[in-house]
Design a protein around this motif. Structure first.
Motif, short mmCIF file in Angstrom:
data_model
loop_
_atom_site.label_atom_id
_atom_site.label_comp_id
_atom_site.label_asym_id
_atom_site.label_seq_id
_atom_site.Cartn_x
_atom_site.Cartn_y
_atom_site.Cartn_z
N LEU A 1 9.72 -17.25 73.68
CA LEU A 1 10.64 -16.17 74.05
C LEU A 1 11.83 -16.73 74.84
CD1 LEU A 1 11.42 -13.20 74.31
CD2 LEU A 1 9.96 -13.08 76.34
N THR A 2 11.57 -17.60 75.80
CA THR A 2 12.68 -18.16 76.58
C THR A 2 13.56 -19.08 75.71
OG1 THR A 2 11.17 -19.91 77.36
CG2 THR A 2 11.53 -18.00 78.81
N THR A 3 12.95 -19.74 74.72
CA THR A 3 13.76 -20.54 73.80
C THR A 3 14.69 -19.65 72.99
OG1 THR A 3 11.97 -22.17 73.61
CG2 THR A 3 13.68 -22.23 71.92
N ALA A 4 14.17 -18.51 72.52
CA ALA A 4 15.02 -17.57 71.77
C ALA A 4 16.15 -17.04 72.65
CB ALA A 4 14.17 -16.42 71.23
N GLY B 1 16.76 -30.08 66.88
CA GLY B 1 17.13 -28.78 66.32
C GLY B 1 15.98 -27.82 66.15
N CYS B 2 14.76 -28.32 65.98
CA CYS B 2 13.59 -27.45 65.81
C CYS B 2 12.74 -27.39 67.07
CB CYS B 2 12.75 -27.93 64.62
SG CYS B 2 13.56 -27.75 63.03
N PHE B 3 13.33 -27.70 68.20
CA PHE B 3 12.64 -27.61 69.48
C PHE B 3 12.29 -26.15 69.77
CE2 PHE B 3 12.84 -26.80 74.05
CZ PHE B 3 12.00 -27.77 74.54
N LEU C 1 14.29 -28.23 54.31
CA LEU C 1 12.99 -27.96 53.71
C LEU C 1 11.85 -28.43 54.63
CD1 LEU C 1 11.47 -26.84 51.30
CD2 LEU C 1 11.73 -29.03 50.14
N CYS C 2 12.17 -29.30 55.60
CA CYS C 2 11.16 -29.73 56.57
C CYS C 2 10.81 -28.62 57.56
CB CYS C 2 11.66 -30.94 57.36
SG CYS C 2 11.71 -32.49 56.43
N TYR C 3 11.68 -27.62 57.70
CA TYR C 3 11.43 -26.57 58.70
C TYR C 3 10.10 -25.87 58.44
CZ TYR C 3 16.54 -26.92 59.44
OH TYR C 3 17.82 -27.35 59.68
#
Length: 382
Positions: A268-271, A105-107, A159-161
């Motif tokens: 940018l490409t991830t977004a 999820g945080c990739f 909270l780990c984010y």
């Protein structure tokens, strides 16, 4: 800083109760152990921190207890304990649930953070980068704590984010300053997770176009009827997957010589991948999972009636049915809506495998069904 931190802790306790104290206490305790039992705050400072946290908390909890007794505080604490000790509301999962959630999820930040999370630092370096030390402590405390907790809900590890993204940025900064070396396995991690996303996005429309071949193998009647919804997939739904893969490839190609160009390109490409997925996929997934019931509540939103879901939790009747506060107190009691002397119609939705149970009540009449949901109406007693 101590006053600000205490006030933040007070707000956290108001929001999450004992869990906030537990997380902060564990983080402080781990730091104390790493300091080999040396107190890093004077007693006066620690009392100041505790007082600022207690003051804000007591302004609400104290006043509530003074006015209405300890019922709310007691029930609030019991609820938090139940979340920790049991898989509340059916949200169970395996111990590594949150590790997988954070990795995928945080990739891609999660992959870069691995370069710091498992990296040993000397005592001198640790003191020089003390904030990074706190971030690592916070990350591991939250991850381990909520891996032990029985209820597995995605946002529990949110909270780990903050420490995870900080550590990812620190690793990239270290690469930029040539402090640390790039590990080939991180490139493999980027390709593996991006490939997983791409394969999933390419397979979903393909499988959906051949859903009739899949239905005989699905035993759950609700899921089977969900998948029978008529959904049209765009011919461009493959585009987000391509954008993500191109971003990873360009990052790996430019990483060694043009890091300042590689990192913004990847993020940018991830977004763009995320927004593309939201645009092309989520509306279609929603058509399978709940479009039928959402349309039903919207249709009934203008009627003067009670709305309820039966044996599944949903805010949809309140939101899409436009229910405002101030209704009769009895209307919050499902048993009253099912069997009581109601003064206006009751509309009920349930999943298909619960329809027989509603019908057996004898007071509801089925008025329709669609994509796994069954709709009932109960007339008021005259």
């Amino acid at each position: 800083y101590l006053l600000g931190g205490g006030l933040a802790l007070g707000l956290a306790v108001l929001t999450k109760g004992p869990a906030a104290l537990l997380i902060v206490g564990l983080a402080l305790g781990v730091y104390w152990l790493l300091e080999r039992g040396r107190w890093y705050l004077s007693l006066g400072h620690f009392i100041l921190y505790g007082l600022s946290a207690s003051l804000l908390t007591l302004l609400w909890f104290g006043w509530e207890t003074w006015q209405n007794g300890p019922w709310f505080v007691r029930e609030f604490t019991r609820y938090q304990y139940r979340l920790f000790s049991t898989p509340d509301a059916g949200h169970a999962g395996f111990p590594g649930f949150h590790a997988v959630v954070l990795l995928i999820g945080c990739f891609p930040a999660s992959v870069f953070a691995l370069g710091v999370l498992f990296r040993r630092t000397s005592e001198t370096e640790a003191r020089r980068t003390d904030f990074m030390r706190w971030m690592k402590i916070l990350f591991w405390v939250v991850l381990i704590l909520f891996s032990i907790v029985q209820s597995k809900i995605v946002h529990y590890s949110s909270l780990c984010y903050f420490p995870l993204t900080f550590l990812a940025a620190r690793y990239l900064y270290g690469l930029h300053r040539a402090e640390w070396n790039w590990k080939t396995r991180f490139g493999g991690g980027l390709v593996a997770i991006a490939g997983l996303f791409a394969v999933a996005l390419l397979l979903i429309p393909l499988i959906s176009s051949r859903i009739d071949q899949l239905l005989p193998y699905i035993q759950d009647p609700f899921a089977r009827e969900n998948l029978e919804a008529e959904v049209r997939w765009s011919a461009w739904s493959w585009l987000p997957a391509l954008v993500l893969l191109v971003g990873v490839i360009l990052f790996l190609r430019w990483r060694s010589q043009q890091l300042e160009r590689a990192v913004p390109t990847l993020f940018l490409t991830t977004a763009l991948f995320i927004f593309g997925t939201l645009y092309f996929f989520l509306p279609n997934i929603e058509q399978y999972s709940q479009r039928a019931v959402i349309e039903f509540w919207k249709e009934k939103s203008e009627e003067n009636a009670y709305l309820m879901s039966f044996e599944y939790k949903s805010y949809a009747p309140l939101f899409y049915g436009r229910r405002a506060p101030g209704a009769r107190p009895e209307s919050r009691d499902n048993d009253w809506l099912l069997r009581g002397a109601v003064d206006k119609p009751v509309y009920l939705t349930c999943r298909v495998h619960k329809a027989q149970k509603v019908a057996q009540l004898g007071s509801f009449v089925e008025i329709g069904r669609k994509n796994g949901f069954v709709f009932f109406k109960r007339e008021p007693q005259r």
